[in-house]
Write a protein that holds these residues in place. Structure first.
Motif, mmCIF file in Angstrom:
data_model
loop_
_atom_site.group_PDB
_atom_site.id
_atom_site.type_symbol
_atom_site.label_atom_id
_atom_site.label_comp_id
_atom_site.label_asym_id
_atom_site.label_seq_id
_atom_site.Cartn_x
_atom_site.Cartn_y
_atom_site.Cartn_z
ATOM 1 N N ARG A 1 -45.124 55.893 26.947
ATOM 2 C CA ARG A 1 -44.690 54.333 26.480
ATOM 3 C C ARG A 1 -45.149 53.329 27.734
ATOM 4 O O ARG A 1 -45.366 52.296 27.197
ATOM 5 C CB ARG A 1 -43.101 54.246 26.327
ATOM 6 C CG ARG A 1 -42.668 55.041 25.082
ATOM 7 C CD ARG A 1 -43.199 54.176 23.922
ATOM 8 N NE ARG A 1 -42.936 53.159 23.996
ATOM 9 C CZ ARG A 1 -41.612 52.456 23.594
ATOM 10 N NH1 ARG A 1 -40.719 53.009 23.276
ATOM 11 N NH2 ARG A 1 -41.748 50.990 23.693
ATOM 12 N N TYR B 1 -54.634 49.283 17.727
ATOM 13 C CA TYR B 1 -54.657 47.741 17.815
ATOM 14 C C TYR B 1 -54.103 47.548 19.285
ATOM 15 O O TYR B 1 -53.535 48.458 19.876
ATOM 16 C CB TYR B 1 -53.611 47.110 16.946
ATOM 17 C CG TYR B 1 -54.036 46.876 15.341
ATOM 18 C CD1 TYR B 1 -53.696 47.904 14.575
ATOM 19 C CD2 TYR B 1 -54.473 45.833 14.929
ATOM 20 C CE1 TYR B 1 -54.025 47.755 13.219
ATOM 21 C CE2 TYR B 1 -54.975 45.513 13.765
ATOM 22 C CZ TYR B 1 -54.664 46.767 12.637
ATOM 23 O OH TYR B 1 -54.790 46.326 11.412
ATOM 24 N N GLN C 1 -52.391 44.300 21.435
ATOM 25 C CA GLN C 1 -51.572 43.005 21.306
ATOM 26 C C GLN C 1 -51.634 42.391 22.578
ATOM 27 O O GLN C 1 -51.106 42.814 23.723
ATOM 28 C CB GLN C 1 -50.187 43.367 20.727
ATOM 29 C CG GLN C 1 -49.410 42.075 20.672
ATOM 30 C CD GLN C 1 -48.128 42.489 20.222
ATOM 31 O OE1 GLN C 1 -47.498 43.363 20.592
ATOM 32 N NE2 GLN C 1 -47.368 41.475 19.428
ATOM 33 N N LEU D 1 -53.050 35.854 20.945
ATOM 34 C CA LEU D 1 -53.983 36.535 20.285
ATOM 35 C C LEU D 1 -53.621 37.449 19.046
ATOM 36 O O LEU D 1 -54.361 38.010 18.419
ATOM 37 C CB LEU D 1 -55.104 37.313 21.151
ATOM 38 C CG LEU D 1 -55.678 36.849 22.274
ATOM 39 C CD1 LEU D 1 -56.562 37.675 23.167
ATOM 40 C CD2 LEU D 1 -56.884 35.702 21.737
ATOM 41 N N GLY D 2 -52.439 37.640 19.035
ATOM 42 C CA GLY D 2 -51.852 38.466 18.136
ATOM 43 C C GLY D 2 -52.412 40.169 18.369
ATOM 44 O O GLY D 2 -52.605 40.644 19.018
ATOM 45 N N LEU D 3 -52.587 40.820 17.010
ATOM 46 C CA LEU D 3 -53.173 42.128 17.209
ATOM 47 C C LEU D 3 -54.517 42.164 16.826
ATOM 48 O O LEU D 3 -55.112 41.332 15.743
ATOM 49 C CB LEU D 3 -52.258 43.037 16.158
ATOM 50 C CG LEU D 3 -51.081 43.626 16.644
ATOM 51 C CD1 LEU D 3 -49.915 42.576 16.524
ATOM 52 C CD2 LEU D 3 -50.752 44.772 15.573
ATOM 53 N N LEU E 1 -57.812 44.744 16.186
ATOM 54 C CA LEU E 1 -58.148 46.152 15.902
ATOM 55 C C LEU E 1 -59.425 46.656 16.686
ATOM 56 O O LEU E 1 -60.442 45.947 16.642
ATOM 57 C CB LEU E 1 -58.403 46.246 14.210
ATOM 58 C CG LEU E 1 -58.766 47.429 13.670
ATOM 59 C CD1 LEU E 1 -57.521 48.371 13.687
ATOM 60 C CD2 LEU E 1 -59.408 47.554 12.325
ATOM 61 N N PHE F 1 -51.197 49.581 20.291
ATOM 62 C CA PHE F 1 -50.333 49.834 18.905
ATOM 63 C C PHE F 1 -51.125 51.025 18.192
ATOM 64 O O PHE F 1 -52.464 50.762 17.982
ATOM 65 C CB PHE F 1 -49.732 48.768 18.349
ATOM 66 C CG PHE F 1 -48.728 48.093 18.790
ATOM 67 C CD1 PHE F 1 -48.958 46.909 19.491
ATOM 68 C CD2 PHE F 1 -47.197 48.731 18.924
ATOM 69 C CE1 PHE F 1 -47.795 46.302 19.893
ATOM 70 C CE2 PHE F 1 -46.261 47.972 19.464
ATOM 71 C CZ PHE F 1 -46.384 46.744 20.054
ATOM 72 N N LEU G 1 -48.719 49.464 6.766
ATOM 73 C CA LEU G 1 -48.857 50.011 7.985
ATOM 74 C C LEU G 1 -47.680 50.193 8.682
ATOM 75 O O LEU G 1 -46.756 49.556 8.606
ATOM 76 C CB LEU G 1 -49.725 49.194 8.955
ATOM 77 C CG LEU G 1 -51.374 49.238 9.036
ATOM 78 C CD1 LEU G 1 -51.887 48.675 7.491
ATOM 79 C CD2 LEU G 1 -51.843 48.304 10.041
ATOM 80 N N PHE H 1 -46.311 51.460 12.331
ATOM 81 C CA PHE H 1 -46.493 51.241 13.767
ATOM 82 C C PHE H 1 -45.782 52.162 14.577
ATOM 83 O O PHE H 1 -44.526 52.379 14.308
ATOM 84 C CB PHE H 1 -46.274 49.741 14.121
ATOM 85 C CG PHE H 1 -47.616 48.928 13.708
ATOM 86 C CD1 PHE H 1 -47.514 48.470 12.362
ATOM 87 C CD2 PHE H 1 -48.435 48.750 14.450
ATOM 88 C CE1 PHE H 1 -48.265 47.505 11.793
ATOM 89 C CE2 PHE H 1 -49.483 47.425 13.840
ATOM 90 C CZ PHE H 1 -49.359 47.239 12.703
ATOM 91 N N GLY H 2 -46.339 52.500 15.547
ATOM 92 C CA GLY H 2 -45.450 53.156 16.911
ATOM 93 C C GLY H 2 -44.997 52.150 17.646
ATOM 94 O O GLY H 2 -45.336 50.886 17.428
ATOM 95 N N ALA H 3 -44.310 52.646 18.626
ATOM 96 C CA ALA H 3 -43.588 51.532 19.344
ATOM 97 C C ALA H 3 -44.617 51.007 20.566
ATOM 98 O O ALA H 3 -43.852 50.155 21.298
ATOM 99 C CB ALA H 3 -42.429 52.230 20.000
#
Lengths: 113, 113
Positions: A9, A35, A37, A41-43, A45, A90, A102, A104-106
Motif C-alpha cells: 500500500r 493507472y 493518479q 491530472l486525474g487518472l 492509463l 491504481f 472497472l 479498482f484496488g485501494a
C-alpha cells in the motif's frame, strides 16, 4: 467476494532502484489496468492487459513495463525509478467489453526520493 | 478520440442542499459514460453508468443522472447531500469495443455543516 488487491500500500524507494507493484483480482476478469493518479491530472492509463501475455501501452507507458503470467495477477515494474514517478498507482480490472465497470484496488502510494 | 473535461476542481455545498456535478464529454459514435467516486484513501467505485436504454439512471447513495445526447451530458445529481458524500468524483468515457475508459481530472466535493 469481488476484490482487487494491491501490494504494497505504501512504498518508499530511492532514485535508481527497481520497483515492483503487484495486483491481484478474484473475479476472473480478462482485462486489467494500471493507472497513476496525480493532483490536477486525474487518472492516466499506463498499461492495459487484455489477458495473459497480451499487454498494450496506454497513454503514459514510458519508464514502465508490465507482466501478466496468470489471469488473476498483473504486475507493474519500474526499472530504475525516477523522482517524477512518485505518484499513487491504481490497478483495476473489468470484463472484456468496454461498457463494463472497472473495479479498482485501494492504490499504492509510491515515493521516489 | 473520446475525452472528458471536469470544469469544477472543487465544489463546496452545505449538508442538506442539492448537488449537481458536471462533466463535458467529447466522443464519436455510441459512448459509454461513467461516474466513479473515490473516498479518502480508497480506490474508485462506480457511482453511475450509461450505455443504452433508459436515459435516466439511478446510481448508488441516492445519486441519479440523465443522459442527454443533444447536450453530450450525463450529470449526476442528488437532492440532499450528506457529509458522507464528501469525496472526489470522476467522470469517464469509453466508446466501442477495443477502447478503454478515459478519466476526467476529478471534482473534490466537500459537504459542510
Amino acid at each position: 467476494d469481488m476484490k482487487v488487491t494491491q501490494m504494497p500500500r505504501y512504498l518508499i524507494k530511492r532514485m535508481g532502484e527497481n520497483v515492483l507493484l503487484e495486483c491481484g483480482q478474484d473475479m476472473s476478469h480478462e482485462t486489467m489496468y494500471w493507472y497513476r493518479q496525480d493532483p490536477g491530472l486525474g487518472l492516466q492509463l499506463i498499461y492495459i492487459s487484455y489477458d495473459v501475455d497480451s499487454n498494450s501501452e496506454g497513454d503514459i507507458p514510458k519508464g514502465y513495463r508490465v507482466s501478466r503470467k496468470k489471469r488473476e495477477h498483473f504486475s507493474l515494474i519500474l526499472d530504475s525509478a525516477k523522482t517524477n514517478q512518485t505518484s499513487v498507482y491504481f490497478c483495476a480490472s473489468s470484463l472484456a467489453q468496454s461498457q463494463n465497470t472497472l473495479y479498482f484496488g485501494a492504490g499504492t502510494r509510491l515515493s521516489v526520493l | 478520440a473520446q475525452s472528458v473535461t471536469q470544469p469544477d476542481a472543487r465544489v463546496t455545498v452545505s449538508q442538506g442542499a442539492s448537488l449537481q456535478l458536471r462533466c463535458k464529454y467529447s466522443y464519436s459514435g455510441t459512448p459509454y459514460l461513467f461516474w466513479y467516486v473515490q473516498y479518502p484513501r480508497q480506490g474508485l467505485q462506480l457511482l453511475l453508468k450509461y450505455y443504452s436504454g433508459d436515459p435516466v439512471v439511478q446510481g448508488v447513495n441516492g445519486f441519479e443522472a440523465e443522459f442527454s445526447k443533444s447536450n453530450s451530458s450525463f450529470h449526476p445529481r442528488k437532492a440532499s447531500v450528506h457529509w458522507s458524500d464528501s469525496a472526489v468524483y470522476f467522470c469517464a468515457v469509453s466508446r466501442n469495443s477495443g477502447t478503454y475508459q478515459r478519466f476526467g481530472t476529478g471534482t473534490k466535493l466537500q459537504v459542510v455543516p
